[in-house]
Design a protein around this motif. Structure first.
Motif, PDB file in Angstrom:
ATOM      1  N   GLU A 128      -7.600   2.618  -2.543  1.00  0.00           N
ATOM      2  CA  GLU A 128      -6.462   3.128  -1.788  1.00  0.00           C
ATOM      3  C   GLU A 128      -5.157   2.792  -2.497  1.00  0.00           C
ATOM      4  OE1 GLU A 128      -4.554   2.977   2.748  1.00  0.00           O
ATOM      5  OE2 GLU A 128      -6.452   1.943   2.319  1.00  0.00           O
ATOM      6  N   LYS A 154       4.792   9.337   4.580  1.00  0.00           N
ATOM      7  CA  LYS A 154       4.309   8.642   3.378  1.00  0.00           C
ATOM      8  C   LYS A 154       4.811   7.198   3.348  1.00  0.00           C
ATOM      9  CE  LYS A 154       3.596  12.382   0.048  1.00  0.00           C
ATOM     10  NZ  LYS A 154       3.920  12.872  -1.313  1.00  0.00           N
ATOM     11  N   LYS A 188       2.800   5.124   5.520  1.00  0.00           N
ATOM     12  CA  LYS A 188       1.505   4.799   4.910  1.00  0.00           C
ATOM     13  C   LYS A 188       1.647   3.646   3.922  1.00  0.00           C
ATOM     14  CE  LYS A 188      -0.455   7.492   1.768  1.00  0.00           C
ATOM     15  NZ  LYS A 188      -1.200   8.595   1.112  1.00  0.00           N
ATOM     16  N   GLU A 228       2.107   0.424   5.980  1.00  0.00           N
ATOM     17  CA  GLU A 228       0.857  -0.003   6.617  1.00  0.00           C
ATOM     18  C   GLU A 228      -0.126  -0.548   5.589  1.00  0.00           C
ATOM     19  OE1 GLU A 228       0.836   2.894  10.573  1.00  0.00           O
ATOM     20  OE2 GLU A 228      -0.197   3.552   8.746  1.00  0.00           O
TER      21      GLU A 228
END
Length: 315
Positions: free
Chosen positions: A45, A89, A92, A95
């Motif tokens: 990721e 974005k 994201k 997080e």
């Protein structure tokens, strides 16, 4: 002999970190495998996060038009529609920083446990040491990209201003927005930092030490100083640098060394720059990555830091 071999027979500065660590090929043992697989998913990721950040171009033109034409609803709507997915974005990225904190705690728990010394951990748990290095490398790379992209702060500031105006005019509820006011406040603190991912890792390492009061702090600081020494030896010894399959591994090593120096400086009560420190920061490196130390460490400006070190780092 494995991927981690001793390259010098004596300790430097009483530190047993004189090793060559194969950052390119280390594979997990059965004891490491469960945690290694969990961390691997996070690192996958991380690569996606970097790709998204590299391609982040911002909504600068749409925002400029909206500011210049405040009464044109069509222009305002166009700017809002441009900014909202970009803020998605940014959400994201933020997080992911929280996820990275938990991942770091897991790795530190494994690499600093009392069952063996920091050096033995690196010898026996090479794949996890490599993943720890990859997290540090990601962290510095993320922050480098963030620092050179002012659109991130501009987009998020515009989003917050517009969201505040919409609330005042009762045009939207918190539930209708992907980033509500509470989350926006946390994200604002995150992105206000020059190096937000590094700040996350520094705070996470400090929290790891404070949460694990039964674990001597030396277990953590020695792990960090050992990793720093590993990188330093590989960077300064042509014979070992020549073992890298890719030239990129040289920069990888430098980023990892800088990362562990900064973490050590946050965790160790006296910091990384006192004479008694197990971290050797006496060698100057011309790469801009090394300059991150100048404005992200905790103790560099202390009176206990020598003038030589301060001059070298241009403090």
């Amino acid at each position: 002999m494995g991927n981690l071999i001793k390259v010098l027979t004596r300790d430097i500065d009483n530190n047993a970190g004189n090793f060559f660590l194969d950052f390119e090929n280390a594979q997990p043992t059965e004891a490491e495998r469960q945690l290694w697989e969990q961390v691997s998913k996070v690192l996958e990721e991380a690569m996606s996060i970097l790709q998204d950040l590299q391609s982040y171009s911002g909504a600068g033109e749409a925002i400029r038009q909206a500011i210049q034409q405040p009464n044109d609803e069509r222009v305002q709507e166009k700017a809002w529609n441009a900014v909202v997915p970009l803020v998605g974005k940014l959400k994201k990225f933020y997080e992911f920083s929280l996820k990275l904190e938990g991942t770091l705690h897991g790795l530190l728990g494994f690499l600093t446990s009392a069952r063996c010394s920091p050096t033995q951990h690196l010898e026996q748990e090479q794949a996890l040491a490599r993943q720890f290095a990859e997290i540090l490398h990601f962290t510095l790379r993320f922050d480098e990209l963030k620092m050179t992209n002012p659109a991130i702060q501009n987009d998020f500031s515009y989003y917050r201003r517009t969201l505040s105006r919409m609330r005042i005019n009762n045009l939207a509820t918190e539930e209708e927005n992907e980033v509500n006011n509470e989350l926006a406040n946390r994200m604002s603190l995150f992105y206000a930092n020059a190096t937000p991912m590094l700040k996350t890792l520094s705070d996470a390492t400090t929290k790891f030490v404070s949460d694990n009061t039964d674990l001597p702090i030396e277990n953590t600081t020695d792990c960090l100083s050992t990793m720093a020494s590993v990188c330093k030896v590989m960077l300064e010894t042509p014979e070992y640098r020549s073992r890298f399959a890719s030239d990129e591994t040289v920069l990888f090593c430098l980023r990892v060394m800088v990362g562990v120096i900064i973490l050590y400086d946050y965790v160790h009560p006296a910091g990384a720059f006192v004479k008694s420190s197990k971290i050797d920061v006496s060698t100057p490196y011309s790469n801009p990555v090394y300059s991150i130390i100048m404005y992200t460490t905790k103790h560099l400006n202390d009176d206990t830091t020598s003038k030589q070190i301060k001059n070298m780092l241009h403090v």
